[in-house]
Design a protein around this motif. Structure first.
Motif, PDB file in Angstrom:
ATOM      1  N   SER A   1       0.787  -1.070   0.112  1.00  0.00           N
ATOM      2  CA  SER A   1       0.094  -0.087  -0.007  1.00  0.00           C
ATOM      3  C   SER A   1       0.964   1.166   0.046  1.00  0.00           C
ATOM      4  O   SER A   1       2.036   1.130   0.078  1.00  0.00           O
ATOM      5  CB  SER A   1      -0.965  -0.041   1.274  1.00  0.00           C
ATOM      6  OG  SER A   1      -0.227  -0.047   2.230  1.00  0.00           O
ATOM      7  N   PHE A   2       0.064   2.459  -0.203  1.00  0.00           N
ATOM      8  CA  PHE A   2       0.875   3.748  -0.040  1.00  0.00           C
ATOM      9  C   PHE A   2       0.206   4.613   0.519  1.00  0.00           C
ATOM     10  O   PHE A   2      -1.292   4.837   0.337  1.00  0.00           O
ATOM     11  CB  PHE A   2       1.118   4.055  -1.565  1.00  0.00           C
ATOM     12  CG  PHE A   2       2.171   5.398  -1.710  1.00  0.00           C
ATOM     13  CD1 PHE A   2       3.478   5.207  -1.378  1.00  0.00           C
ATOM     14  CD2 PHE A   2       1.603   6.514  -2.044  1.00  0.00           C
ATOM     15  CE1 PHE A   2       4.340   6.231  -1.467  1.00  0.00           C
ATOM     16  CE2 PHE A   2       2.516   7.686  -2.199  1.00  0.00           C
ATOM     17  CZ  PHE A   2       4.054   7.581  -1.944  1.00  0.00           C
ATOM     18  N   CYS A   3       0.826   5.689   1.162  1.00  0.00           N
ATOM     19  CA  CYS A   3      -0.075   6.807   1.698  1.00  0.00           C
ATOM     20  C   CYS A   3       0.932   7.994   1.709  1.00  0.00           C
ATOM     21  O   CYS A   3       2.005   8.197   1.995  1.00  0.00           O
ATOM     22  CB  CYS A   3      -0.084   6.514   3.504  1.00  0.00           C
ATOM     23  SG  CYS A   3      -0.865   7.907   4.269  1.00  0.00           S
ATOM     24  N   PRO A   4       0.485   8.825   0.830  1.00  0.00           N
ATOM     25  CA  PRO A   4       0.969  10.230   0.557  1.00  0.00           C
ATOM     26  C   PRO A   4       0.671  11.163   1.620  1.00  0.00           C
ATOM     27  O   PRO A   4      -0.140  11.184   2.622  1.00  0.00           O
ATOM     28  CB  PRO A   4       0.533  10.729  -0.735  1.00  0.00           C
ATOM     29  CG  PRO A   4      -0.982  10.214  -0.688  1.00  0.00           C
ATOM     30  CD  PRO A   4      -1.031   8.851  -0.039  1.00  0.00           C
ATOM     31  N   HIS A   5       1.438  12.351   1.523  1.00  0.00           N
ATOM     32  CA  HIS A   5       0.988  13.508   2.359  1.00  0.00           C
ATOM     33  C   HIS A   5       1.261  13.051   3.963  1.00  0.00           C
ATOM     34  O   HIS A   5       0.464  13.302   4.979  1.00  0.00           O
ATOM     35  CB  HIS A   5      -0.241  14.170   2.048  1.00  0.00           C
ATOM     36  CG  HIS A   5      -0.457  14.354   0.889  1.00  0.00           C
ATOM     37  ND1 HIS A   5       0.353  15.331   0.123  1.00  0.00           N
ATOM     38  CD2 HIS A   5      -1.337  14.042  -0.072  1.00  0.00           C
ATOM     39  CE1 HIS A   5      -0.322  15.426  -1.156  1.00  0.00           C
ATOM     40  NE2 HIS A   5      -1.406  14.677  -1.290  1.00  0.00           N
TER      41      HIS A   5
END
Length: 236
Positions: free
Chosen positions: A159-163
């Motif tokens: 998964s990816f989480c920006p900001h």
């Protein structure tokens, strides 16, 4: 003949759209291309203000050592999307609504063409939604009112989480989703940080801000573990 490298550069935030006076991340992306003065195609499909977003892209990238172009799916004169995309050295995806963008791509079979370009050695890069899309899952604000988990294209595992440092609810929400087994282990990136993957594996993290970092984030025995990825500040 040089061996084809499959590369993805996922930015948590930054680039020309967030840091118009700081080209460090965009310069880094260009330098990874297989040719000097690479062709860079911008995909503005996550926003309903694509024309203005694309103009900002051209303003930024005409000042760099690159040949910028873009792809519209509403007023395009390009009949053969596959040939056009296969010619690009870099495909750069902008931010916005991840859910709407992926739905649009699937309607045009662009998800399949992007995977083919990736396999052919075109660098895939992007910021926020343009980073989320490459993973199996992401944290997104595509739906109003709350952050949610979204299934994405799956070119990269996890998964990816920006900001991660730029929006106050990102970190606690990701941690809660991990604890509840609603999202798989993955990566998080601060504004100004990017994770560079080659052949599906992390090779490095870079940043346009001195203290921006990227992380591996996972659940271990009912706790969330953050492992900072060594992040090289490009301004040094």
């Amino acid at each position: 003949m040089s061996q084809i490298k499959r590369q993805i550069i996922a930015m948590g935030g930054g680039g020309f759209s967030m840091e118009p006076e700081n080209p460090l991340l965009d310069q880094y992306i260009i330098k990874q291309a297989r040719r000097s003065t690479p062709t860079v195609c911008f995909l503005p499909h996550a926003t309903d203000d694509a024309v203005r977003y694309s103009l900002r892209f051209f303003k930024a990238f005409t000042q760099l050592d690159a040949k910028p172009t873009y792809l519209s799916l509403f007023s395009s004169e390009i009949a053969d999307l596959e040939s056009f995309l296969m010619e690009q050295d870099v495909i750069y995806v902008g931010g916005g609504n991840t859910k709407s963008m992926i739905a649009l791509w699937r309607g045009w079979d662009l998800d399949k063409l992007l995977q083919k370009a990736y396999e052919n050695g075109t660098i895939l890069a992007g910021v926020s939604a343009g980073a989320n899309c490459w993973f199996e899952q992401c944290i997104t604000d595509s739906l109003p009112g709350a952050l949610t988990v979204l299934s994405c294209l799956g070119l990269l595992r996890g998964s990816f989480c920006p900001h991660y440092d730029g929006e106050t609810e990102r970190r606690p929400t990701l941690h809660q989703f991990l604890l509840e087994d609603k999202i798989s282990r993955g990566y998080a990136a601060d504004d100004g940080a990017a994770v560079h993957f080659i052949e599906g594996e992390v090779t490095c993290a870079v940043s346009s801000r001195p203290h921006a970092k990227a992380y591996v984030v996972r659940k271990v025995k009912e706790q969330v573990i953050e492992e900072a990825i060594a992040t090289h500040y490009l301004g040094q």
